[in-house]
Design a protein around this motif. Structure first.
Motif, PDB file in Angstrom:
ATOM      1  N   GLN A 148      -0.940 -18.842 -39.225  1.00 59.28           N
ATOM      2  CA  GLN A 148      -1.948 -19.618 -38.499  1.00 59.28           C
ATOM      3  C   GLN A 148      -1.578 -21.087 -38.280  1.00 59.28           C
ATOM      4  OE1 GLN A 148      -5.973 -18.893 -39.873  1.00 59.28           O
ATOM      5  NE2 GLN A 148      -6.594 -20.972 -39.308  1.00 59.28           N
ATOM      6  N   PRO A 149      -0.927 -21.777 -39.251  1.00 58.40           N
ATOM      7  CA  PRO A 149      -0.616 -23.199 -39.028  1.00 58.40           C
ATOM      8  C   PRO A 149       0.338 -23.474 -37.886  1.00 58.40           C
ATOM      9  CG  PRO A 149      -0.504 -22.645 -41.366  1.00 58.40           C
ATOM     10  CD  PRO A 149      -0.600 -21.356 -40.613  1.00 58.40           C
ATOM     11  N   PHE A 150       1.144 -22.490 -37.458  1.00 61.67           N
ATOM     12  CA  PHE A 150       2.144 -22.785 -36.424  1.00 61.67           C
ATOM     13  C   PHE A 150       2.249 -21.726 -35.327  1.00 61.67           C
ATOM     14  CE2 PHE A 150       4.279 -20.410 -39.752  1.00 61.67           C
ATOM     15  CZ  PHE A 150       5.081 -19.522 -39.076  1.00 61.67           C
ATOM     16  N   GLU A 151       1.643 -20.552 -35.504  1.00 66.01           N
ATOM     17  CA  GLU A 151       1.781 -19.522 -34.482  1.00 66.01           C
ATOM     18  C   GLU A 151       0.639 -18.518 -34.591  1.00 66.01           C
ATOM     19  OE1 GLU A 151       5.262 -16.436 -32.883  1.00 66.01           O
ATOM     20  OE2 GLU A 151       5.728 -18.066 -34.273  1.00 66.01           O
ATOM     21  N   ALA A 152       0.028 -18.202 -33.463  1.00 70.77           N
ATOM     22  CA  ALA A 152      -1.078 -17.233 -33.455  1.00 70.77           C
ATOM     23  C   ALA A 152      -0.528 -15.823 -33.334  1.00 70.77           C
ATOM     24  CB  ALA A 152      -2.028 -17.530 -32.301  1.00 70.77           C
ATOM     25  N   ILE A 153      -1.152 -14.890 -34.039  1.00 71.96           N
ATOM     26  CA  ILE A 153      -0.774 -13.482 -33.970  1.00 71.96           C
ATOM     27  C   ILE A 153      -2.037 -12.655 -34.166  1.00 71.96           C
ATOM     28  CG2 ILE A 153      -0.219 -13.424 -36.432  1.00 71.96           C
ATOM     29  CD1 ILE A 153       1.887 -11.318 -35.830  1.00 71.96           C
ATOM     30  N   SER A 154      -2.152 -11.580 -33.421  1.00 73.97           N
ATOM     31  CA  SER A 154      -3.328 -10.719 -33.554  1.00 73.97           C
ATOM     32  C   SER A 154      -3.198  -9.852 -34.793  1.00 73.97           C
ATOM     33  CB  SER A 154      -3.477  -9.841 -32.309  1.00 73.97           C
ATOM     34  OG  SER A 154      -2.431  -8.887 -32.247  1.00 73.97           O
TER      35      SER A 154
ATOM     36  N   GLN B 282       8.857 -13.746 -34.971  1.00 74.22           N
ATOM     37  CA  GLN B 282       8.230 -15.051 -34.778  1.00 74.22           C
ATOM     38  C   GLN B 282       9.190 -16.030 -34.100  1.00 74.22           C
ATOM     39  OE1 GLN B 282       5.564 -12.819 -36.295  1.00 74.22           O
ATOM     40  NE2 GLN B 282       5.066 -14.806 -35.384  1.00 74.22           N
ATOM     41  N   GLN B 283       8.644 -16.994 -33.400  1.00 77.58           N
ATOM     42  CA  GLN B 283       9.450 -17.967 -32.668  1.00 77.58           C
ATOM     43  C   GLN B 283      10.159 -18.926 -33.623  1.00 77.58           C
ATOM     44  OE1 GLN B 283      10.003 -17.961 -29.342  1.00 77.58           O
ATOM     45  NE2 GLN B 283       8.820 -16.053 -29.298  1.00 77.58           N
ATOM     46  N   ASP B 284       9.427 -19.464 -34.582  1.00 74.85           N
ATOM     47  CA  ASP B 284       9.999 -20.413 -35.538  1.00 74.85           C
ATOM     48  C   ASP B 284      10.477 -19.636 -36.764  1.00 74.85           C
ATOM     49  OD1 ASP B 284      10.444 -22.395 -37.535  1.00 74.85           O
ATOM     50  OD2 ASP B 284       9.136 -23.785 -36.465  1.00 74.85           O
ATOM     51  N   LYS B 285      11.781 -19.387 -36.852  1.00 70.56           N
ATOM     52  CA  LYS B 285      12.320 -18.550 -37.914  1.00 70.56           C
ATOM     53  C   LYS B 285      12.181 -19.197 -39.285  1.00 70.56           C
ATOM     54  CE  LYS B 285      13.696 -15.837 -34.601  1.00 70.56           C
ATOM     55  NZ  LYS B 285      12.882 -14.683 -34.219  1.00 70.56           N
ATOM     56  N   TYR B 286      12.376 -20.522 -39.354  1.00 69.34           N
ATOM     57  CA  TYR B 286      12.288 -21.198 -40.642  1.00 69.34           C
ATOM     58  C   TYR B 286      10.864 -21.152 -41.196  1.00 69.34           C
ATOM     59  CZ  TYR B 286      17.026 -23.070 -40.457  1.00 69.34           C
ATOM     60  OH  TYR B 286      18.390 -23.193 -40.434  1.00 69.34           O
ATOM     61  N   LYS B 287       9.896 -21.425 -40.340  1.00 69.72           N
ATOM     62  CA  LYS B 287       8.515 -21.408 -40.817  1.00 69.72           C
ATOM     63  C   LYS B 287       8.057 -19.984 -41.120  1.00 69.72           C
ATOM     64  CE  LYS B 287       6.986 -25.740 -38.709  1.00 69.72           C
ATOM     65  NZ  LYS B 287       6.050 -26.392 -37.756  1.00 69.72           N
ATOM     66  N   ALA B 288       8.535 -19.021 -40.333  1.00 65.48           N
ATOM     67  CA  ALA B 288       8.201 -17.628 -40.623  1.00 65.48           C
ATOM     68  C   ALA B 288       8.795 -17.205 -41.964  1.00 65.48           C
ATOM     69  CB  ALA B 288       8.718 -16.721 -39.509  1.00 65.48           C
ATOM     70  N   THR B 289      10.025 -17.662 -42.240  1.00 65.78           N
ATOM     71  CA  THR B 289      10.646 -17.376 -43.531  1.00 65.78           C
ATOM     72  C   THR B 289       9.852 -18.011 -44.659  1.00 65.78           C
ATOM     73  OG1 THR B 289      12.825 -17.319 -42.491  1.00 65.78           O
ATOM     74  CG2 THR B 289      12.763 -17.565 -44.882  1.00 65.78           C
TER      75      THR B 289
ATOM     76  N   PHE C  77      12.220 -25.217 -47.652  1.00 63.14           N
ATOM     77  CA  PHE C  77      11.190 -24.926 -46.657  1.00 63.14           C
ATOM     78  C   PHE C  77       9.954 -25.816 -46.822  1.00 63.14           C
ATOM     79  CE2 PHE C  77      13.461 -20.876 -47.440  1.00 63.14           C
ATOM     80  CZ  PHE C  77      14.069 -20.766 -46.209  1.00 63.14           C
ATOM     81  N   LEU C  78      10.187 -27.057 -47.260  1.00 63.97           N
ATOM     82  CA  LEU C  78       9.069 -27.928 -47.604  1.00 63.97           C
ATOM     83  C   LEU C  78       8.200 -28.272 -46.409  1.00 63.97           C
ATOM     84  CD1 LEU C  78       7.983 -29.228 -50.156  1.00 63.97           C
ATOM     85  CD2 LEU C  78       9.283 -31.294 -49.605  1.00 63.97           C
ATOM     86  N   SER C  79       8.762 -28.318 -45.203  1.00 58.21           N
ATOM     87  CA  SER C  79       7.993 -28.722 -44.025  1.00 58.21           C
ATOM     88  C   SER C  79       6.815 -27.785 -43.772  1.00 58.21           C
ATOM     89  CB  SER C  79       8.896 -28.760 -42.786  1.00 58.21           C
ATOM     90  OG  SER C  79       9.421 -27.471 -42.521  1.00 58.21           O
ATOM     91  N   TYR C  80       7.000 -26.506 -44.037  1.00 60.76           N
ATOM     92  CA  TYR C  80       5.911 -25.542 -43.836  1.00 60.76           C
ATOM     93  C   TYR C  80       4.738 -25.858 -44.759  1.00 60.76           C
ATOM     94  CZ  TYR C  80       3.400 -21.097 -44.325  1.00 60.76           C
ATOM     95  OH  TYR C  80       2.438 -20.142 -44.404  1.00 60.76           O
ATOM     96  N   PHE C  81       5.019 -26.206 -46.012  1.00 60.02           N
ATOM     97  CA  PHE C  81       3.959 -26.460 -46.986  1.00 60.02           C
ATOM     98  C   PHE C  81       3.302 -27.816 -46.761  1.00 60.02           C
ATOM     99  CE2 PHE C  81       6.987 -23.554 -48.948  1.00 60.02           C
ATOM    100  CZ  PHE C  81       6.141 -22.504 -49.301  1.00 60.02           C
ATOM    101  N   ARG C  82       4.066 -28.782 -46.230  1.00 64.51           N
ATOM    102  CA  ARG C  82       3.489 -30.099 -45.957  1.00 64.51           C
ATOM    103  C   ARG C  82       2.369 -30.009 -44.923  1.00 64.51           C
ATOM    104  NH1 ARG C  82       8.958 -32.577 -45.513  1.00 64.51           N
ATOM    105  NH2 ARG C  82       9.450 -33.569 -47.511  1.00 64.51           N
ATOM    106  N   ASN C  83       2.538 -29.139 -43.943  1.00 62.14           N
ATOM    107  CA  ASN C  83       1.576 -29.020 -42.859  1.00 62.14           C
ATOM    108  C   ASN C  83       0.473 -27.992 -43.122  1.00 62.14           C
ATOM    109  OD1 ASN C  83       3.106 -30.865 -41.361  1.00 62.14           O
ATOM    110  ND2 ASN C  83       4.441 -29.241 -40.579  1.00 62.14           N
ATOM    111  N   MET C  84       0.484 -27.391 -44.284  1.00 59.94           N
ATOM    112  CA  MET C  84      -0.513 -26.365 -44.585  1.00 59.94           C
ATOM    113  C   MET C  84      -1.741 -26.987 -45.236  1.00 59.94           C
ATOM    114  SD  MET C  84      -0.190 -22.973 -46.971  1.00 59.94           S
ATOM    115  CE  MET C  84       0.677 -22.062 -45.702  1.00 59.94           C
TER     116      MET C  84
END
Length: 301
Positions: A79-85, A117-124, A181-188
């Motif tokens: 949800q923080p970076f990509e919508a999925i049904s 997913q488009q953003d592989k790092y954030k998906a990982t 992968f700290l960037s994903y957690f910073r924005n959560m």
């Protein structure tokens, strides 16, 4: 990117993991055959629980709910970076489950989640967060099961040594994951993180309850405390070993090792473990095969 290279290295050297998986499978089958050689296996003589049909129906319903919770957890994680049904999330989850049959350490699931997913790092990062939270619950109940097993086999000293030795390794692994992968957690947001943790806990409770229903039906004389410890032990072993054929043999062998001192008829251990494997792994994996071909091009890419 690094993720693709790691999987490429595995695909170029599949025999290494394959040999380990064969050794694990062979060891588990040896334990099962050795333990059963003095007992005659005859399902016709097995005393089936009077409420078996109701229990199987309930476990099947919980299986659907279990994988719905996992799809919902993946949807929330993205949800923080990509919508999925929820429909697409469910397809990804089941497709990954099907691929886990041929790739080690449930990396089929990871591969499908990342590739879609488009953003592989954030998906990982999202996938690793999901695994990390679930691993925490698995470790907690698994260590409880290990403590019971250590008491049973009088190896408390080795158990204490294992706990002390494991702590720095687990701490280092979590630190490396967070650093990468700290960037994903910073924005959560804290609310999303809380949702992921609660969904993980709810899902863990669901499949522990499924297993408990089946085991308690066949082993009514065992206490709830002992059954939960055994479930924790079996889930822990299943999580840390590279598996063949969706983990067949590993669950049964670990279940025999734990419950044998308390049960005279080993069929009463093997049968419920077999049913939980078929319901929670085989059936959803067969559904996931429908979606594997859809993901095949993206995985190869």
């Amino acid at each position: 990117m690094q993720i693709k290279n790691n999987h490429s290295n595995y695909l170029q050297n599949p025999w290494i993991i394959g040999m380990i998986k064969l050794l694990v499978l062979g060891g588990c089958l040896y334990i099962i055959i050795t333990k059963l050689q003095d007992q005659s296996i005859n399902l016709n003589e097995l005393i089936w629980p009077a409420s078996f049909g109701f229990i199987i129906g309930l476990v099947l319903l919980l299986m659907v709910f279990n994988w719905y919770l996992e799809a919902l957890r993946w949807k929330v994680s993205l949800q923080p970076f990509e919508a999925i049904s929820i429909k697409n999330a469910w397809q990804v989850i089941l497709g990954g489950l099907a691929l886990n049959w041929v790739l080690p350490f449930t990396s089929g699931d990871l591969l499908v989640r990342i590739s879609q997913q488009q953003d592989k790092y954030k998906a990982t990062s999202a996938a690793m967060l999901n695994r990390g939270v679930m691993l925490c619950f698995t470790l907690l109940l698994g260590l409880y099961g290990m403590s019971k097993l250590a008491i049973e086999y009088n190896v408390n000293g080795w158990f204490t040594f294992l706990l002390i030795f494991s702590y720095p390794i687990i701490r280092w692994l979590f630190k490396k994951s967070l650093d990468q992968f700290l960037s994903y957690f910073r924005n959560m947001s804290r609310m999303i993180l809380l949702k992921i943790i609660l969904l993980s806990l709810f899902r863990y409770v669901v499949f522990v309850f499924q297993f408990y229903l089946l085991l308690s039906a066949f082993l009514p004389d065992l206490s709830a405390e002992l059954l939960l410890a055994g479930i924790g032990w079996i889930f822990l072993i299943r999580s840390v070993l590279p598996l063949f054929f969706g983990g067949v043999g590993v669950r049964e062998a670990s279940g025999i090792l734990f419950f044998e001192p308390h049960v005279s008829d080993l069929q009463l251990i093997i049968v419920p473990i077999f049913f939980i494997w078929v319901i929670n792994t085989v059936m959803p994996s067969l559904v996931g095969l429908i979606f594997v071909f859809k993901f095949k091009f993206n995985i190869a890419q």
